[in-house]
Design a protein around this motif. Structure first.
Motif, short mmCIF file in Angstrom:
data_model
loop_
_atom_site.label_atom_id
_atom_site.label_comp_id
_atom_site.label_asym_id
_atom_site.label_seq_id
_atom_site.Cartn_x
_atom_site.Cartn_y
_atom_site.Cartn_z
N GLY A 240 3.83 9.14 7.88
CA GLY A 240 4.60 9.99 9.40
C GLY A 240 4.02 10.11 10.18
N ARG A 241 2.83 9.73 10.28
CA ARG A 241 2.13 10.12 12.19
C ARG A 241 1.16 8.93 11.73
N GLY A 242 1.40 8.78 13.64
CA GLY A 242 0.53 7.70 14.59
C GLY A 242 1.80 6.33 14.36
N PRO A 243 0.36 5.20 13.76
CA PRO A 243 1.48 4.50 13.71
C PRO A 243 1.70 3.87 11.64
N SER A 244 1.02 4.94 11.51
CA SER A 244 1.72 4.72 9.92
C SER A 244 2.77 4.81 9.54
N GLY A 245 3.05 4.09 8.82
CA GLY A 245 4.34 3.87 7.76
C GLY A 245 5.50 5.51 7.50
N ASP A 246 6.50 5.66 7.02
CA ASP A 246 7.37 6.84 6.79
C ASP A 246 8.49 6.19 5.73
N ALA A 247 8.09 5.55 4.60
CA ALA A 247 8.99 5.19 3.19
C ALA A 247 9.35 6.51 2.92
N GLN A 248 10.80 6.61 2.70
CA GLN A 248 12.01 8.01 2.39
C GLN A 248 12.50 7.65 1.11
N PRO A 249 12.10 7.82 -0.21
CA PRO A 249 12.09 9.79 -0.07
C PRO A 249 11.22 10.19 0.61
N TYR A 250 10.63 10.16 0.42
CA TYR A 250 8.96 11.78 0.54
C TYR A 250 8.77 12.84 -0.55
N ALA A 251 7.59 12.04 -1.57
CA ALA A 251 7.18 13.03 -2.31
C ALA A 251 5.23 12.80 -2.02
N VAL A 252 5.04 13.78 -3.12
CA VAL A 252 3.70 14.16 -2.82
C VAL A 252 2.62 13.06 -3.65
N GLU A 253 3.58 12.68 -4.61
CA GLU A 253 2.93 11.18 -5.30
C GLU A 253 2.52 10.27 -4.01
N ARG A 254 3.35 9.65 -2.91
CA ARG A 254 3.51 9.06 -2.79
C ARG A 254 2.23 9.27 -1.54
N GLU A 255 1.47 10.51 -0.73
CA GLU A 255 0.33 10.18 -0.58
C GLU A 255 -0.43 10.77 -1.22
N VAL A 256 -1.23 10.16 -2.54
CA VAL A 256 -2.26 10.34 -3.39
C VAL A 256 -2.05 8.89 -3.03
N GLU A 257 -1.35 7.78 -3.57
CA GLU A 257 -1.37 7.11 -3.36
C GLU A 257 -2.06 6.03 -2.01
N ASP A 258 -1.46 6.69 -1.00
CA ASP A 258 -1.97 6.49 -0.01
C ASP A 258 -3.15 6.70 0.29
N ILE A 259 -3.93 7.62 -0.30
CA ILE A 259 -5.47 7.68 -0.05
C ILE A 259 -5.92 6.76 -1.18
N ALA A 260 -5.22 6.67 -1.96
CA ALA A 260 -5.86 5.21 -3.76
C ALA A 260 -6.01 4.56 -2.72
N ALA A 261 -5.27 3.55 -1.47
CA ALA A 261 -5.08 2.73 -1.16
C ALA A 261 -6.54 2.35 0.15
N VAL A 262 -6.80 3.59 0.96
CA VAL A 262 -8.03 3.85 1.12
C VAL A 262 -8.72 3.85 0.95
N ILE A 263 -9.22 4.76 -0.25
CA ILE A 263 -10.34 4.43 -1.05
C ILE A 263 -10.71 3.08 -1.99
N ASP A 264 -9.56 2.69 -2.38
CA ASP A 264 -9.49 1.41 -2.25
C ASP A 264 -10.25 0.44 -1.05
N ALA A 265 -9.73 0.06 -0.08
CA ALA A 265 -10.26 -0.03 1.46
C ALA A 265 -12.32 -0.43 1.37
N ALA A 266 -12.20 1.40 1.02
CA ALA A 266 -13.86 1.04 1.56
C ALA A 266 -14.42 1.29 0.42
N GLY A 267 -13.80 -0.06 -0.62
CA GLY A 267 -14.93 -0.62 -1.78
C GLY A 267 -14.85 -0.11 -2.51
N GLY A 268 -14.27 1.39 -3.00
CA GLY A 268 -12.85 0.99 -4.50
C GLY A 268 -14.19 2.92 -5.02
N GLU A 269 -14.54 3.64 -3.84
CA GLU A 269 -14.96 5.15 -4.43
C GLU A 269 -15.16 5.41 -3.00
#
Length: 260
Positions: A58-87
């Protein structure tokens, strides 16, 4: 520094900047802010860490799929950590600190967690009205974004009328209005605004809870109480710092914590 993109579990595109070299640290923005808010901190940490500074959905160029759920934001962080190398180490400010705590508690591969002034309210302080999330969502749906920001600042955050009036004259007010649709997201993350006792007492990774308390003195009490709940928690105060903490004061503390 160039923007990269990843795809979260639900298919939402998440944008982030990667800067620096060393162990990975992911930065989580707070309410009404995007990754530009954390860019100065990313630059301060870059000599010692690979910093991934992402735009929450919902911010900048990131998407904002609906309906919103807090769990989706946790999954977003998981994806970023994966891009960081796994931890990665995780740092969040304000409501971003609450989101970072949720992510770490969900079992994501977080090595250490640092939080700046998570806005949980001590017992005895009044909490926002029970329908504050619905109020924010209704105002945004009715295109009353300015009213949503005023409601958030006055009724949810609890700022006095003169402080809200002063904020209206500042350039960031328009930026906040542009992100008004995300205010309900942060309100959902914080729930009843009380300390998340059950989450905290089961989170065993090293956790640093920071506060300044110049703007809201209760933040120091919150930091102390939250750190006491965490099995490996520590509270530290940056005396004289406002909620919008000075990056130059914050960065050395984070560097010491994430390298210890």
């Amino acid at each position: 520094m160039t923007m990269e993109q990843i795809t979260s579990k639900d298919g939402t595109t998440i944008a982030f900047d990667r800067i620096g070299h060393g162990p990975a640290v992911v930065l989580v923005a707070g309410s009404a802010s995007d990754r530009s808010d954390k860019s100065p901190l990313a630059e301060h940490l870059a000599p010692d860490f690979t910093v991934l500074n992402y735009d929450r959905r919902g911010r900048g160029p990131s998407g904002d799929a609906q309906p919103y759920a807090v769990e989706r934001e946790v999954e977003d962080i998981a994806a970023v950590i994966d891009a960081a190398g796994g931890e990665a180490g995780l740092f969040g400010g304000s409501s971003g600190a609450a989101l970072a705590l949720l992510a770490a508690s969900a079992g994501l591969p977080v090595t250490k967690l640092a939080m700046w002034e998570p806005p949980y309210l001590p017992e005895g302080m009044p909490t926002p009205p029970p329908d504050h999330v619905q109020q924010l969502e209704t105002m945004v749906a009715d295109d009353r974004r300015d009213a949503a920001v005023e409601y958030f600042m006055s009724t949810v955050v609890g700022l006095p009328p003169e402080a809200v009036a002063d904020m209206r004259r500042k350039p960031f007010w328009a930026e906040t209005v542009a992100l008004a649709h995300t205010l309900a997201y942060d309100a959902r993350i914080l729930g009843d605004y009380r300390l998340p006792v059950d989450l905290a007492k089961h989170l065993t990774l090293p956790t640093l809870v920071l506060a300044g308390g110049r703007d809201m003195p209760f933040m120091r009490d919150t930091a102390t109480a939250l750190a006491a709940l965490l099995p490996a928690g520590e509270a530290q105060f940056l005396d004289g710092q406002p909620h919008n903490v000075d990056t130059a004061a914050l960065a050395p503390v984070l560097k010491a914590f994430f390298t210890a």
